[in-house]
Scaffold this motif. Structure first.
Motif, PDB file in Angstrom:
ATOM      1  N   UNK A 183       0.886  -1.290  -0.097  1.00 17.27           N
ATOM      2  CA  UNK A 183      -0.124  -0.129  -0.217  1.00 17.27           C
ATOM      3  C   UNK A 183       0.788   1.389   0.151  1.00 17.27           C
ATOM      4  N   UNK A 184       1.854   1.168   1.029  1.00 18.57           N
ATOM      5  CA  UNK A 184       2.838   2.558   1.035  1.00 18.57           C
ATOM      6  C   UNK A 184       3.623   2.800  -0.090  1.00 18.57           C
ATOM      7  N   UNK A 185       3.898   1.571  -1.031  1.00 12.64           N
ATOM      8  CA  UNK A 185       4.819   1.883  -1.915  1.00 12.64           C
ATOM      9  C   UNK A 185       3.751   2.099  -3.253  1.00 12.64           C
ATOM     10  N   UNK A 186       2.676   1.567  -3.580  1.00 12.89           N
ATOM     11  CA  UNK A 186       1.761   1.302  -4.609  1.00 12.89           C
ATOM     12  C   UNK A 186       0.851   2.358  -4.791  1.00 12.89           C
ATOM     13  N   UNK A 187       0.129   2.732  -3.589  1.00 19.88           N
ATOM     14  CA  UNK A 187      -1.168   3.305  -3.844  1.00 19.88           C
ATOM     15  C   UNK A 187      -1.081   4.534  -4.706  1.00 19.88           C
ATOM     16  N   UNK A 188      -0.111   5.436  -4.387  1.00 21.95           N
ATOM     17  CA  UNK A 188      -0.279   6.774  -5.226  1.00 21.95           C
ATOM     18  C   UNK A 188      -0.099   6.499  -6.680  1.00 21.95           C
ATOM     19  N   UNK A 189       0.927   5.499  -6.911  1.00 21.98           N
ATOM     20  CA  UNK A 189       1.318   5.161  -8.430  1.00 21.98           C
ATOM     21  C   UNK A 189      -0.157   4.645  -9.268  1.00 21.98           C
ATOM     22  N   UNK A 190      -0.702   3.687  -8.334  1.00 17.59           N
ATOM     23  CA  UNK A 190      -1.914   3.245  -9.088  1.00 17.59           C
ATOM     24  C   UNK A 190      -3.090   4.270  -9.098  1.00 17.59           C
ATOM     25  N   UNK A 191      -3.255   4.871  -8.081  1.00 22.47           N
ATOM     26  CA  UNK A 191      -4.025   6.159  -8.136  1.00 22.47           C
ATOM     27  C   UNK A 191      -4.077   7.058  -9.257  1.00 22.47           C
ATOM     28  N   UNK A 192      -2.649   7.478  -9.611  1.00 19.41           N
ATOM     29  CA  UNK A 192      -2.258   8.399 -10.869  1.00 19.41           C
ATOM     30  C   UNK A 192      -2.568   7.616 -12.136  1.00 19.41           C
ATOM     31  N   UNK A 193      -2.246   6.339 -12.063  1.00 22.27           N
ATOM     32  CA  UNK A 193      -2.261   5.639 -13.454  1.00 22.27           C
ATOM     33  C   UNK A 193      -3.792   5.570 -13.756  1.00 22.27           C
TER      34      UNK A 193
ATOM     35  N   UNK B 124       7.711  16.509   4.986  1.00 23.77           N
ATOM     36  CA  UNK B 124       8.152  17.594   5.525  1.00 23.77           C
ATOM     37  C   UNK B 124       7.771  17.658   7.128  1.00 23.77           C
ATOM     38  N   UNK B 125       6.278  17.510   7.101  1.00 14.86           N
ATOM     39  CA  UNK B 125       5.701  17.238   8.497  1.00 14.86           C
ATOM     40  C   UNK B 125       6.654  16.158   9.131  1.00 14.86           C
ATOM     41  N   UNK B 126       6.640  14.895   8.564  1.00 11.55           N
ATOM     42  CA  UNK B 126       7.474  14.061   9.573  1.00 11.55           C
ATOM     43  C   UNK B 126       8.658  14.269   9.957  1.00 11.55           C
ATOM     44  N   UNK B 127       9.507  14.805   8.853  1.00 13.46           N
ATOM     45  CA  UNK B 127      10.838  15.121   9.172  1.00 13.46           C
ATOM     46  C   UNK B 127      11.046  16.174  10.291  1.00 13.46           C
TER      47      UNK B 127
ATOM     48  N   UNK C 235       0.673   3.658   6.425  1.00 13.72           N
ATOM     49  CA  UNK C 235       0.918   2.238   6.125  1.00 13.72           C
ATOM     50  C   UNK C 235       2.400   2.299   5.993  1.00 13.72           C
ATOM     51  N   UNK C 236       3.186   3.180   5.656  1.00 15.53           N
ATOM     52  CA  UNK C 236       4.459   3.188   5.929  1.00 15.53           C
ATOM     53  C   UNK C 236       4.980   3.077   7.164  1.00 15.53           C
ATOM     54  N   UNK C 237       4.429   3.473   8.237  1.00 13.99           N
ATOM     55  CA  UNK C 237       5.133   3.381   9.622  1.00 13.99           C
ATOM     56  C   UNK C 237       4.812   1.983   9.982  1.00 13.99           C
ATOM     57  N   UNK C 238       4.219   0.884   9.125  1.00 14.02           N
ATOM     58  CA  UNK C 238       3.992  -0.460   9.752  1.00 14.02           C
ATOM     59  C   UNK C 238       5.411  -1.268   9.642  1.00 14.02           C
ATOM     60  N   UNK C 239       6.129  -0.946   8.442  1.00 12.85           N
ATOM     61  CA  UNK C 239       7.172  -1.697   8.386  1.00 12.85           C
ATOM     62  C   UNK C 239       8.514  -0.702   8.451  1.00 12.85           C
ATOM     63  N   UNK C 240       8.649  -0.337   9.986  1.00 17.97           N
ATOM     64  CA  UNK C 240       9.498   0.837  10.185  1.00 17.97           C
ATOM     65  C   UNK C 240      10.919   0.862   9.354  1.00 17.97           C
ATOM     66  N   UNK C 241      11.487  -0.339   9.349  1.00 21.36           N
ATOM     67  CA  UNK C 241      12.942  -0.701   8.840  1.00 21.36           C
ATOM     68  C   UNK C 241      13.039  -0.254   7.355  1.00 21.36           C
ATOM     69  N   UNK C 242      11.683  -0.130   6.413  1.00 22.30           N
ATOM     70  CA  UNK C 242      11.980   0.098   5.081  1.00 22.30           C
ATOM     71  C   UNK C 242      11.135   1.523   4.664  1.00 22.30           C
ATOM     72  N   UNK C 243      10.832   2.338   6.010  1.00 22.89           N
ATOM     73  CA  UNK C 243       9.947   3.337   5.803  1.00 22.89           C
ATOM     74  C   UNK C 243      10.751   4.292   4.849  1.00 22.89           C
ATOM     75  N   UNK C 244      11.981   4.763   5.347  1.00 19.56           N
ATOM     76  CA  UNK C 244      12.596   5.522   4.427  1.00 19.56           C
ATOM     77  C   UNK C 244      12.798   5.370   3.157  1.00 19.56           C
ATOM     78  N   UNK C 245      12.906   4.147   2.643  1.00 24.43           N
ATOM     79  CA  UNK C 245      13.218   3.455   1.542  1.00 24.43           C
ATOM     80  C   UNK C 245      11.856   3.472   0.776  1.00 24.43           C
ATOM     81  N   UNK C 246      10.807   3.232   1.497  1.00 22.76           N
ATOM     82  CA  UNK C 246       9.525   3.308   0.733  1.00 22.76           C
ATOM     83  C   UNK C 246       9.187   4.548   0.018  1.00 22.76           C
ATOM     84  N   UNK C 247       9.599   5.686   0.747  1.00 20.93           N
ATOM     85  CA  UNK C 247       9.444   7.102   0.170  1.00 20.93           C
ATOM     86  C   UNK C 247       9.929   6.987  -1.506  1.00 20.93           C
ATOM     87  N   UNK C 248      11.417   6.466  -1.363  1.00 20.68           N
ATOM     88  CA  UNK C 248      12.202   6.574  -2.823  1.00 20.68           C
ATOM     89  C   UNK C 248      11.281   5.622  -3.636  1.00 20.68           C
TER      90      UNK C 248
END
Lengths: 512, 372, 74
Positions: A314-324, A365-368, A413-426
């Protein structure tokens, strides 16, 4: 290394390259004028042993690195109250002192100046006796330590609440408490030409494959850096696939996690001064495992794992699928939905891609901004974020409401897998861009690229996707599902452990 | 440097190679309602060649592919053969890329020129081929699980629309259409598997080639049989061969309480991912063959030029969706028979002879085979 | 247009060759030959649109066809 090419003229005898001289004056001169010159934290406490044959001695220590009471009570007092027999010469003096006088629990002998330099920084007392070319080292470590508390980065509902602190000794003891077996081994290395940081390699002698231990040791030994201030340095310097954003070395603040990984046949590396232990090899599945999975009921644990996998998608794919969908394939959205989405988007002046990227950026930005702020201010930020940037942005028709939902869902959803969260953004960002370019198929190309990247990665010789690309049932037992403990009979195959048996016989479960 | 693929991953690679890009095409359309018979016939006919391939690979056990191949055929014949198959594999890559790019243009992005899509694909497959067969096999397993799961779900959802009457009457037109359909299926995709023969570097054990090729091929055949017959039963036998993409059309009819509809997109995505495995394998095979034909064991340096060639080639052999359809349906250009049937059997015969001689002489060749 | 195609192909080839750690002349030669072939193909397609597809063993084609027809008709 200490190589003293220049010899000073004057009363102290020239010394042999690095050896401690029998003359106390000479030793003190060299220590004060050369090795620790201008270092005011080094204390020299001169004293004499008692009559009938008083002998000059010096206790040297680094201020605030030692327990002062301890030194005065168990080192200075006995030394000053007893006397050294007259007939003793040279090294005998040191041995006599250690055997008969000193009341500290550890005592070592050293014969080199360089060793004095190294040892003092570990927080010991060094005793030099006049006429003796050997120094006695007494343990008295006592610097400020943080208490063993629950690690803030990995809190649990169910499970032990101890976390690592910055002290290597304490950290090792926390792991050793959980693996009270003589097979639990620790190898020490020093890394950093300036920092001389102690690094410990932890493994189980009868489980871990020796090649793995050797490889880890080889890589750490090959490090040539001035200082290691956190295990992050080591992590980045020894990991495989350094250009890939995916982690190939695990990190944890919890001794129970380290113990569990070591039990599976992995190697753990602890670094002095860092509360984060490294575990290797590290596979992608581990990002989706939590220590609580193993403490809770296996059915709920399996469910939670499933939630984590879904959340990552969800955290990696939702925006992309929505845009598509909204920009290329609106015909694929159910009719009612597409009507309400287009109604919501009617007044928004920006194309979907701008919305997604802008809102995603706002979220980051808010998160950081919130992460490194004191808690009261952090709350202010979330209020600003929720009301001003969310609600007000929608009413001002700067963003559409569905987009807020998408971005919010993605972020949570990104916070559910914390160790991959930073990377999920990319990942999310690259997928969004591809989806904006080629629709759903751009998204697919992105997924293919990431899968290829993952397939090509290895961690210490183990393919990064090992347990995901196998069809052997035994190896699938601890992946998406977490089978009950009595089913986990063997250790993971990919670690090539010496002893794969984990449970004996019928699984150690008592059926009633 | 040996590149060793575990048996089960190799099997999935074979499966994905065959299923990958065939999914949406009207396979065996000439057979009409007897399509399942055509599939079974094709499977039976393809088996000897698959087995011959596995047998040759098994005989080469103990050495990496090209070393073993040179031992069987001699230096120059094997290089010439590698050159020819390099061309064949490269052409296959072009075909698959143009299949996919035309498909995507037709169903989703009518305004995007297929060359753009082909370029994206070429970049990805270039990367995949450079990573090598081990990585590709892992990738195939990751992707394969998803693809098979999607197909299973689709199959279940399609069941309610299946009209078994479409398969009746059996053999109404005699056996000839069945045979023609079977030859169609043999040509595309079953015997394209010969390309895979060149892809694997070495195998773990002597039985590994069989364990890779046989179950992979049979599973692929089963999956295709199920998918194709199901969609034929949904869209109707007479219309099956008329659609460009019958499975796509069939899935488009799925409608579960007006919510779970328009699942074609998922089929399209699956098709794109599956095809990617095939084109990457084909490019890998082409690179390995060409590099070997020029006398190099390391193939990675020729991947980029070949991939750039594929971008052009995908517009060469086929330019429109109409031709895609024809290429999938029409069969038997002589070179295909040559590459897919004659040469593999000849190579097999040579390998057998060589192995027999080796054994009779008790020479080191047979002994060498036992190593590893 | 075809100048552009050749430029792009050349740029890609130059970039990759630059990235190579070592450049044995044999490999470079083959690399350049293949790139040139690809570029030629691409520019031909750009210029002419549709190219005839050669049949590498077309001379066998007719022979096969007759043989195959006989076989196919049972």
């Amino acid at each position: 290394m200490f190589f003293w090419k220049h010899t000073k003229k004057g009363e102290p005898q020239p010394r042999g390259l690095d050896d401690i001289s029998p003359s106390l004056r000479t030793n003190l001169h060299w220590l004060k004028e050369d090795i620790f010159v201008h270092d005011q934290t080094i204390a020299y406490r001169g004293f004499k042993t008692s009559d009938p044959h008083p002998r000059e001695c010096v206790l040297i220590y680094a201020d605030n690195m030692v327990k002062h009471e301890y030194l005065s009570q168990f080192v200075l007092r006995p030394m000053m109250r007893s006397s050294l027999p007259k007939h003793l010469r040279g090294e005998e003096l040191a041995h006599y002192a250690a055997e008969r006088i000193l009341e500290s629990d550890g005592a070592e002998f050293i014969t080199r100046y360089s060793e004095i330099g190294d040892k003092l920084m570990d927080g010991v007392g060094v005793i030099l006796i006049d006429g003796c070319p050997v120094a006695v080292v007494v343990d008295a470590q006592g610097w400020a330590k943080r208490a063993v508390t629950e690690p803030p980065s990995e809190s649990v509902v169910r499970g032990p609440r101890q976390g690592f602190s910055e002290d290597l000794g304490v950290n090792i003891s926390l792991v050793r408490l959980r693996l009270s077996s003589p097979n639990f081994k620790t190898r020490f290395l020093h890394v950093g030409t300036q920092s001389k940081t102690r690094v410990a390699i932890l493994y189980l002698d009868n489980v871990t494959s020796m090649e793995l231990v050797e490889e880890v040791e080889r890589r750490i030994k090959a490090i040539d850096i001035d200082a290691v201030l956190d295990s992050g340095y080591i992590q980045e310097l020894i990991q495989d696939s350094p250009y890939s954003p995916f982690p190939t070395i695990g990190q944890t603040e919890r001794p129970d996690v380290v113990a569990a990984k070591v039990l599976e046949g992995r190697v753990a590396v602890l670094v002095d001064g860092s509360p984060f232990a490294l575990t290797m090899p590290y596979l992608l599945v581990e990002a989706f495992q939590a220590n609580e999975d193993y403490y809770n009921h296996w059915i709920t644990a399996t469910f939670h794992r499933l939630v984590r996998y879904i959340s990552f998608f969800v955290t990696t794919a939702t925006p992309a699928i929505y845009i598509a969908l909204i920009s290329y394939h609106p015909q694929l959205i159910p009719t009612n939905l597409v009507i309400s989405i287009s109604a919501a988007r009617k007044n928004v002046p920006f194309p979907g891609i701008v919305e997604v990227i802008a809102m995603g950026l706002v979220f980051e930005i808010l998160r950081e901004g919130g992460v490194r702020l004191p808690r009261p201010i952090g709350q202010a930020i979330s209020i600003v974020g929720a009301i001003v940037l969310g609600d007000a942005a929608v009413s001002a028709s700067l963003v559409s409401a569905p987009m807020i939902i998408v971005v919010g869902l993605t972020g949570v959803a990104g916070f559910v897998v914390p160790s991959l969260n930073d990377l999920a953004v990319l990942i999310r960002l690259s997928l969004v861009l591809l989806a904006a370019a080629l629709g759903l198929y751009g998204f697919v190309f992105g997924v293919i690229a990431f899968l290829l990247l993952l397939s090509s990665m290895e961690s210490f010789g183990v393919p990064y996707l090992s347990t995901m690309t196998t069809l052997v049932p035994q190896d699938l037992k601890d992946t998406v599902v977490r089978v009950p403990w009595w089913q986990m009979v063997l250790r993971p195959r990919y670690l090539a452990s010496k002893d794969r048996q984990r449970l004996q016989g019928q699984a150690g479960r008592t059926d009633r | 440097m040996k590149e060793l693929v575990p048996d089960h991953q190799g099997m999935i690679l074979v499966l994905m190679f065959i299923v990958g890009n065939t999914l949406v095409f009207p396979l065996g359309g000439l057979a009409g309602p007897d399509i399942w018979l055509a599939f079974l016939t094709a499977t039976v006919l393809a088996l000897p060649i698959i087995l011959a391939m596995a047998r040759v690979r098994s005989l080469m056990q103990g050495s990496t592919f090209f070393v073993g191949f040179e031992r069987v055929l001699g230096k120059w014949p094997s290089r010439i053969l590698a050159f020819l198959y390099g061309g064949f594999a490269w052409r296959l890559a072009c075909y698959v890329v143009s299949d996919v790019s035309n498909f995507i243009q037709t169903v989703a992005l009518p305004t995007t020129p297929p060359v753009v899509i082909a370029t994206f694909l070429a970049l990805l497959m270039l990367w995949a081929a450079k990573e090598g067969v081990e990585v590709l096999a892992r990738f195939a397993v990751m992707v394969g699980k998803v693809v098979l799961a999607v197909l299973a779900i689709i199959f279940v959802l399609l069941l309610s629309q299946v009209d078994l009457g479409e398969f009746q009457p059996v053999l109404y037109n005699g056996f000839k259409p069945v045979l023609r359909g079977a030859f169609q299926i043999l040509d595309f995709p079953f015997l394209e598997t010969v390309v895979l023969f060149w892809v694997f570097d070495c195998f773990g054990r002597r039985v590994s080639p069989y364990k890779v090729f046989l179950p992979g091929f049979l599973a692929a055949s089963l999956v295709l049989l199920i998918m194709v017959s199901t969609s034929l039963a949904v869209v109707g036998a007479d219309r099956y061969a008329l659609y460009y993409y019958p499975v796509w059309t069939a899935v488009g009819r799925i409608n579960v309480s007006t919510f779970l509809t328009r699942l074609e997109a998922i089929v399209g995505v699956t098709f794109a991912i599956g095809s990617f495995v095939k084109m990457a394998v084909a490019l890998l095979a082409a690179s390995r063959c060409f590099a070997y034909a020029f006398g190099f064991s390391d193939y990675r340096f020729v991947v980029t030029p070949l991939a750039m060639g594929v971008i052009a080639g995908s517009r060469w052999f086929i330019t429109t969706v109409l031709e895609v359809d024809q290429s999938a349906v029409e069969t038997h250009s002589p070179d295909e028979i040559m590459f897919q049937v004659v040469i593999p059997l000849v190579v097999w015969a040579f390998a057998e002879l060589k192995a027999k001689n080796g054994k009779a002489n008790g020479s080191s060749q047979a002994g060498g085979g036992e190593e590893v | 247009m075809f100048v552009l195609v050749i430029l792009v192909y050349g740029a890609v080839a130059a970039l990759e060759l630059w990235l190579w750690a070592e450049r044995p002349w044999k490999k470079v030669l083959i690399y350049l030959l293949l790139t040139a072939a690809a570029a030629a193909l691409a520019s031909l397609i750009v210029v002419y649109g549709k190219l005839p597809v050669p049949e590498p063993i077309g001379f066998l084609g007719k022979l096969f066809k007759q043989w195959w027809q006989g076989g196919g008709k049972q």
